[in-house]
Motif scaffolding. Structure first.
Motif, short mmCIF file in Angstrom:
data_model
loop_
_atom_site.label_atom_id
_atom_site.label_comp_id
_atom_site.label_asym_id
_atom_site.label_seq_id
_atom_site.Cartn_x
_atom_site.Cartn_y
_atom_site.Cartn_z
N PHE A 33 -10.23 12.27 -4.56
CA PHE A 33 -11.03 11.29 -5.26
C PHE A 33 -12.77 11.60 -5.05
O PHE A 33 -13.30 11.70 -5.98
N VAL A 34 -12.86 11.90 -4.07
CA VAL A 34 -14.54 12.18 -3.40
C VAL A 34 -14.71 13.37 -4.12
O VAL A 34 -15.79 13.43 -4.65
N GLU A 53 -4.74 11.53 1.07
CA GLU A 53 -4.61 12.66 0.14
C GLU A 53 -5.48 12.47 -1.25
O GLU A 53 -6.33 13.15 -1.80
N ARG A 54 -4.94 11.21 -1.83
CA ARG A 54 -5.85 10.62 -3.02
C ARG A 54 -7.34 10.50 -2.59
O ARG A 54 -8.04 10.99 -3.65
N GLY A 107 -5.76 17.84 -11.02
CA GLY A 107 -5.34 17.61 -9.68
C GLY A 107 -4.01 17.03 -9.68
O GLY A 107 -3.34 16.34 -10.73
N LYS A 108 -3.46 16.46 -8.44
CA LYS A 108 -2.29 15.67 -8.36
C LYS A 108 -2.33 14.23 -8.86
O LYS A 108 -1.47 13.53 -9.54
N HIS A 109 -3.66 13.85 -8.51
CA HIS A 109 -3.80 12.53 -8.63
C HIS A 109 -4.89 12.05 -10.01
O HIS A 109 -4.77 10.97 -10.48
N PHE A 110 -5.47 13.19 -10.22
CA PHE A 110 -6.47 12.73 -11.34
C PHE A 110 -6.66 13.73 -12.21
O PHE A 110 -6.64 15.18 -11.80
N LEU A 115 0.82 -1.20 -0.04
CA LEU A 115 0.10 -0.11 0.15
C LEU A 115 0.75 1.15 -0.16
O LEU A 115 1.90 1.26 0.63
N ALA A 116 0.36 2.26 -0.64
CA ALA A 116 1.12 3.47 -0.45
C ALA A 116 0.96 3.99 1.01
O ALA A 116 0.09 3.62 1.71
N PRO A 117 1.78 4.93 1.33
CA PRO A 117 1.87 5.42 2.82
C PRO A 117 0.32 5.88 3.39
O PRO A 117 -0.23 6.56 2.26
#
Length: 451
Positions: free
Chosen positions: A161-162, A156-157, A199-202, A148-150
């Motif tokens: 995401f939400v 944060e993701r 964004g950073k993740h999406f 798993l990621a930390p």
């Protein structure tokens, strides 16, 4: 004298029950996990008791290590994918809410937005999404990662995401689909708003190909107990599963979480907190406790130790069962379920043997064994102390324990004025007293018009 405080009730369901040895109990159904009729029957029992929510926990993996041990306790094994299953359960029920877990670590926002909107349409407004970041490395390996990621990165993701999911849920205004036969127009293009998220993740540039959910948004659930998890819940969640096994811990959690909401512009009643409890009810306390002991004695010792090892994030299988766990075998931090980690450390700190810790560990759920009046007394005490707004109830063995609760405890709660006698409306938001989220584009237009 003020009226008794009304509580919400949800049931967390796993095949044959939530005890790891439930499949060994008399009358257990070996194929319950894949028998849709079994799931429908459990939901119908819960609905007959006017419960708010029928909830399915899930993990997107199979535990690939120590499979010999896990074969003694098939938790999350041979169980239907929850959204598929709940779609079928929706057709066999008419009022009870239908909730499921889906991970932000191993999905994309569009998939989640579409799937839960679909469930909300199918159920006519009864869907709920439990937002989780996943909490075991088995899941990570299923998706091409070593682990798993930390913890902080996962949350944060999850927060981003939400937000993307909510933007997708709002991309159509509520009355966008007009089906005007004369104009030969299915929808009003002016009432669609492209989601342009960077964004950073999406990165998303599009929209949901589905009309808004009957509830506006499906209800958002969250269960994180860490500081990061509480912040995410205070900002986004509408229903939270509490993680305290004591009334004192539950009161502290309740006050802390509700106290974080103001900085996000949210009133305390926009979020309901359900304490996690396990209930065994019988005509006498002695009979209920005896049943609990019977269930515990069905558990294979290796399974109890394996579950401890998983949640403590260290292998305890080499230790003697009837000796205390050495303190130097306890990790200093947790990257998975921090509340469960703390519970195990606390039990070890009491000087219990490994066997005793394995038997007592209940994943932060209080176990209430007693008569209907005794169980109701405890639930009333928790509610009146400000420990929760209701309960997420698990039952060791199903359907027997669920049926006993519906037949014996629910009428006692109703007699005390603590629980509804009929559903207030057709949607899960109606049951929980949660307002319908305002579409962000309508809200922005109204704000601009008022200026």
């Amino acid at each position: 004298m003020s009226a008794p405080r009304k509580i919400a009730l949800a049931v967390l369901v796993q095949p044959n029950g939530n005890h790891l040895a439930a499949w060994l109990a008399p009358g257990a159904q070996p194929d319950a996990g894949t028998d849709i009729a079994w799931w429908q029957r459990m939901a119908q029992i819960a609905e007959s008791g006017k419960l708010d929510l029928f909830f399915i926990a899930d993990t997107p993996t199979v535990r690939t290590d120590n499979m010999r041990i896990w074969s003694h306790a098939p938790v999350f094994m041979n169980q239907l994918e929850p959204l598929t299953m709940l779609s079928a359960v929706a057709g066999a029920t008419s009022r009870i809410g239908l909730g499921a877990t889906a991970s932000t670590s191993f999905n994309e926002p569009y998939n989640i937005a579409r799937a839960f909107t679909s469930l909300d349409h199918i159920s006519q407004g009864r869907a709920a999404w439990n937002v989780v970041t996943s909490a075991n490395d088995f899941a990570a390996k299923n998706y091409g990662h070593a682990k798993l990621a930390p913890h902080a990165e996962r949350y944060e993701r999850a927060e981003e995401f939400v937000e993307v999911v909510k933007q997708l849920w709002d991309c159509w205004e509520p009355d966008a689909f007009i089906y005007d036969r004369e104009a030969k127009l299915t929808f009003d293009p002016a009432k669609f708003h492209i989601v342009g998220h960077e964004g950073k993740h999406f990165r998303v540039n599009g929209g949901l190909n589905l009309a808004p959910a009957p509830q506006g948004h499906p209800v958002l659930i969250q269960a994180g107990a860490s500081d990061t998890g509480r912040e995410l819940a205070a900002k986004t969640a509408e229903l939270v599963f509490g993680t305290s096994a004591t009334i004192e811990g539950a009161v502290a959690f309740y006050r802390d979480l509700k106290g974080r909401m103001a900085k996000y512009g949210r009133p305390p009643d926009a979020l309901k907190i359900l304490g996690g409890i396990t209930v065994i009810v019988a005509d006498t306390q002695e009979e209920a406790e005896a049943r609990n002991l019977e269930y515990q004695e069905l558990l294979h010792p290796a399974v109890g130790v394996m579950r401890l090892s998983q949640d403590l994030e260290t292998d305890l299988s080499d230790l003697p069962l009837d000796a205390p766990v050495p303190r130097d075998r306890i990790p200093t931090t947790s990257n998975h379920h921090q509340a469960y980690f703390a519970e195990i450390v606390g039990l070890i700190g009491e000087g219990l043997t490994l066997r005793q810790v394995a038997l007592r560990y209940n994943r932060s759920k209080a176990t209430f064994c007693g008569t209907p009046a005794q169980v109701a007394d405890v639930m009333q005490a928790w509610a009146e102390a400000g420990a929760c707004d209701g309960f997420m109830v698990t039952f060791p063995v199903m359907p027997a324990c669920l049926q006993d609760f519906v037949d014996k405890v629910v009428p006692e709660l109703q007699r005390r004025g603590m629980f509804r006698e009929e559903y207030a409306g057709p949607t899960l938001r109606d049951h929980l007293g949660l307002s319908r989220p305002e579409n962000r584009h309508l809200a922005a237009r109204a704000t601009k018009a008022a200026e």
